[in-house]
Design a protein around this motif. Structure first.
Motif, PDB file in Angstrom:
ATOM      1  N   VAL A 161     -15.687  13.153 -24.641  1.00  0.00           N
ATOM      2  CA  VAL A 161     -15.904  12.775 -26.037  1.00  0.00           C
ATOM      3  C   VAL A 161     -14.870  11.710 -26.393  1.00  0.00           C
ATOM      4  CG1 VAL A 161     -15.859  13.544 -28.441  1.00  0.00           C
ATOM      5  CG2 VAL A 161     -16.865  15.012 -26.669  1.00  0.00           C
TER       6      VAL A 161
ATOM      7  N   GLY B 189     -17.808  12.906 -31.631  1.00  0.00           N
ATOM      8  CA  GLY B 189     -18.636  13.980 -31.098  1.00  0.00           C
ATOM      9  C   GLY B 189     -18.604  15.198 -32.004  1.00  0.00           C
TER      10      GLY B 189
ATOM     11  N   SER C 193     -20.967  22.481 -22.762  1.00  0.00           N
ATOM     12  CA  SER C 193     -21.014  23.599 -23.710  1.00  0.00           C
ATOM     13  C   SER C 193     -19.666  24.297 -23.701  1.00  0.00           C
ATOM     14  CB  SER C 193     -22.141  24.563 -23.344  1.00  0.00           C
ATOM     15  OG  SER C 193     -21.891  25.153 -22.071  1.00  0.00           O
TER      16      SER C 193
ATOM     17  N   TYR D 179     -21.522  17.505 -28.045  1.00  0.00           N
ATOM     18  CA  TYR D 179     -22.223  16.220 -28.032  1.00  0.00           C
ATOM     19  C   TYR D 179     -21.198  15.083 -28.182  1.00  0.00           C
ATOM     20  CZ  TYR D 179     -26.513  18.867 -28.843  1.00  0.00           C
ATOM     21  OH  TYR D 179     -27.550  19.745 -28.734  1.00  0.00           O
TER      22      TYR D 179
ATOM     23  N   HIS E 150     -18.857  13.297 -18.998  1.00  0.00           N
ATOM     24  CA  HIS E 150     -18.816  14.519 -19.793  1.00  0.00           C
ATOM     25  C   HIS E 150     -17.515  14.490 -20.571  1.00  0.00           C
ATOM     26  CE1 HIS E 150     -22.374  16.196 -17.853  1.00  0.00           C
ATOM     27  NE2 HIS E 150     -21.862  15.795 -16.685  1.00  0.00           N
TER      28      HIS E 150
ATOM     29  N   GLU F  94     -26.792  10.572 -29.903  1.00  0.00           N
ATOM     30  CA  GLU F  94     -25.983  11.652 -29.364  1.00  0.00           C
ATOM     31  C   GLU F  94     -26.459  12.034 -27.961  1.00  0.00           C
ATOM     32  OE1 GLU F  94     -24.431  14.154 -33.214  1.00  0.00           O
ATOM     33  OE2 GLU F  94     -26.215  14.861 -32.154  1.00  0.00           O
ATOM     34  N   ARG F  95     -25.484  12.537 -27.204  1.00  0.00           N
ATOM     35  CA  ARG F  95     -25.802  12.990 -25.843  1.00  0.00           C
ATOM     36  C   ARG F  95     -24.958  14.220 -25.561  1.00  0.00           C
ATOM     37  NH1 ARG F  95     -23.248  11.912 -21.088  1.00  0.00           N
ATOM     38  NH2 ARG F  95     -22.072  10.152 -21.977  1.00  0.00           N
ATOM     39  N   ALA F  96     -25.636  15.246 -25.069  1.00  0.00           N
ATOM     40  CA  ALA F  96     -24.915  16.476 -24.736  1.00  0.00           C
ATOM     41  C   ALA F  96     -24.054  16.239 -23.516  1.00  0.00           C
ATOM     42  CB  ALA F  96     -25.895  17.618 -24.479  1.00  0.00           C
TER      43      ALA F  96
ATOM     44  N   THR G 293     -22.899  23.869 -27.821  1.00  0.00           N
ATOM     45  CA  THR G 293     -23.183  22.623 -27.108  1.00  0.00           C
ATOM     46  C   THR G 293     -22.310  21.505 -27.668  1.00  0.00           C
ATOM     47  OG1 THR G 293     -25.460  23.309 -26.728  1.00  0.00           O
ATOM     48  CG2 THR G 293     -24.959  20.948 -26.484  1.00  0.00           C
TER      49      THR G 293
ATOM     50  N   ASP H 100     -22.024  22.033 -31.496  1.00  0.00           N
ATOM     51  CA  ASP H 100     -23.100  22.704 -32.244  1.00  0.00           C
ATOM     52  C   ASP H 100     -22.803  24.204 -32.325  1.00  0.00           C
ATOM     53  OD1 ASP H 100     -25.387  22.933 -33.628  1.00  0.00           O
ATOM     54  OD2 ASP H 100     -26.691  22.032 -32.103  1.00  0.00           O
TER      55      ASP H 100
ATOM     56  N   ARG I 237     -21.101  10.920 -29.458  1.00  0.00           N
ATOM     57  CA  ARG I 237     -21.878   9.921 -30.170  1.00  0.00           C
ATOM     58  C   ARG I 237     -21.694   8.567 -29.464  1.00  0.00           C
ATOM     59  NH1 ARG I 237     -19.536  12.836 -34.557  1.00  0.00           N
ATOM     60  NH2 ARG I 237     -21.115  13.985 -35.729  1.00  0.00           N
TER      61      ARG I 237
END
Length: 409
Positions: free
Chosen positions: A86, A7, A28, A16, A84, A23-25, A14, A10, A18
């Motif tokens: 990573v 992951g 944050s 993310y 939610h 990718e998926r958020a 945000t 950003d 993999r």
């Protein structure tokens, strides 16, 4: 932007993850460094991975029911797809897929084991029903049969359940067998009560007759009557225990009263007959001197005189009668046998037959001796052997015939 194998974070914070689909958020992060954000969402992943690991251990190491395992897999899959977190979410899904295959295999194994258990349980319950039906149809040991039926019901309850239709049909047969047994037992005891009532009436009549005879002094006829009543008592069967004991007490009391009175009279009479027994003891001792019989005619004359004196002596006590009469019968039998032997010795027809047998055997022996000599001279061994065997048999017969003939001398 901070990166990670599974992951990234950003610039705008945000986070993310993999996956194979891209990718998926997943959230944050605004209050710290990107590495802290990734560490937080890694911990979320670790929680999910721990749940997957725990499920794997339970599936592989315990007897977790397949349905429960499948439900847990579905919940975890939903949680991983929308997680939610990573991390290697695709790897977790792959592990869940592997578990799904293992659980399916386990389901088939459980189903096969259940089918085997049900087949065995069906066999057990069919055996239980068959035994119950045999008891219902055949047994007359009511206590044992009833106890066994109760045991069979407990065995039924302890056995595994089978398909509902077969279970209901077999249980219906088991219930019918228990009902049939109960009805047959009830009918038996109802008939038994009726039979016992008939026995009671019959034995009451016997007791009344026995009590009427208790004071009789017709010793011989009454003793016979009591023997007949006893045979009737035995043939009548058994009443209930209380009635049986009460009636038997009355019957035996009447019988004892009669036989005790008879014994007292006989004892008094036997005492008066003791002198007669002494006379017959002396006569028996005198009669025994006749033996062994050397002259049948003299022995018979002597015994005839003894018999006249024997009759004149009169009756003796019962306990001595059989011994005295038996001793005299033995002497009479010995004299009779001597008379028969004497008659045989003096029978001219029997002597002539014995002489004829001896003559024929001697003639036959002479002929066989001639044949033997000729066969031996001619060297005919088989013929000589046959002649020798025949001679041996004829000579044995001749010895017996000569002994028979000698008895007429």
């Amino acid at each position: 932007m901070s990166t990670d194998p599974w992951g990234r974070v950003d610039d705008d914070g945000t986070v993310y993850v993999r996956t194979a689909e891209g990718e998926r958020a997943v959230g944050s992060w605004q209050a710290g460094e990107p590495e802290e954000a990734l560490a937080y969402f890694h911990r979320k992943f670790d929680e999910l991975a721990g749940q997957v690991t725990l499920l794997e251990q339970r599936v592989r190491g315990t007897d977790l029911p397949p349905a429960q395992a499948e439900a847990t897999i579905v919940k975890l899959r939903e949680a991983i797809v929308d997680a939610h977190a990573v991390g290697d979410l695709d790897g977790l899904l792959g592990r869940l897929n592997s578990l799904t295959e293992l659980v399916s295999q386990r389901r088939e194994e459980v189903k096969a084991a259940r089918d085997v258990a049900r087949a065995e349980a069906r066999g057990v319950k069919e055996r239980i029903v068959a035994e119950a039906e045999r008891i219902a149809d055949d047994t007359t040991h009511w206590k044992t049969g009833g106890e066994r039926l109760r045991q069979l019901v407990e065995e039924w309850k302890a056995a595994e359940r089978i398909d509902r239709v077969t279970e209901a049909a077999l249980w219906k047969r088991l219930s019918a067998a228990r009902t049939a047994f109960a009805k047959r037992r009830k009918a038996y005891f109802a008939g038994l009560d009726e039979q016992r009532e008939g026995v009671r009436s019959a034995k009451e009549r016997i007791v009344v007759e026995a009590e009427a005879l208790a004071s009789s002094t017709d010793w011989g006829a009454t003793a016979s009557a009591y023997r007949e009543l006893m045979q009737q008592w035995k043939a009548a069967g058994r009443a209930s225990r209380e009635v049986e004991d009460e009636l038997w007490g009355r019957f035996k009391g009447a019988q004892d009263q009669f036989f005790q009175a008879r014994s007292a009279v006989f004892a008094e009479r036997d005492a008066s007959l003791a002198a007669n027994a002494e006379v017959k003891e002396q006569l028996l001792a005198e009669a025994e001197k006749i033996l062994p019989v050397s002259d049948a005619r003299v022995a018979r004359n002597a015994l005839r005189g003894l018999l006249e004196r024997w009759e004149e002596a009169g009756p003796v006590p019962r306990e001595q009668r059989d011994r005295l009469e038996g001793g005299l019968r033995k002497i009479d039998e010995a004299v009779r046998k001597a008379e028969e032997a004497e008659w045989k010795r003096s029978n001219p027809e029997a002597r002539a037959r014995a002489q004829n047998t001896v003559d024929q055997l001697r003639k036959s022996i002479g002929q066989l001796e001639g044949r033997l000599a000729k066969a031996q001279a001619a060297g005919r061994d088989k013929e000589a052997k046959d002649a020798e065997e025949a001679l041996t048999a004829r000579r044995s017969w001749l010895e017996e015939a000569e002994r028979t003939l000698a008895e007429f001398s």
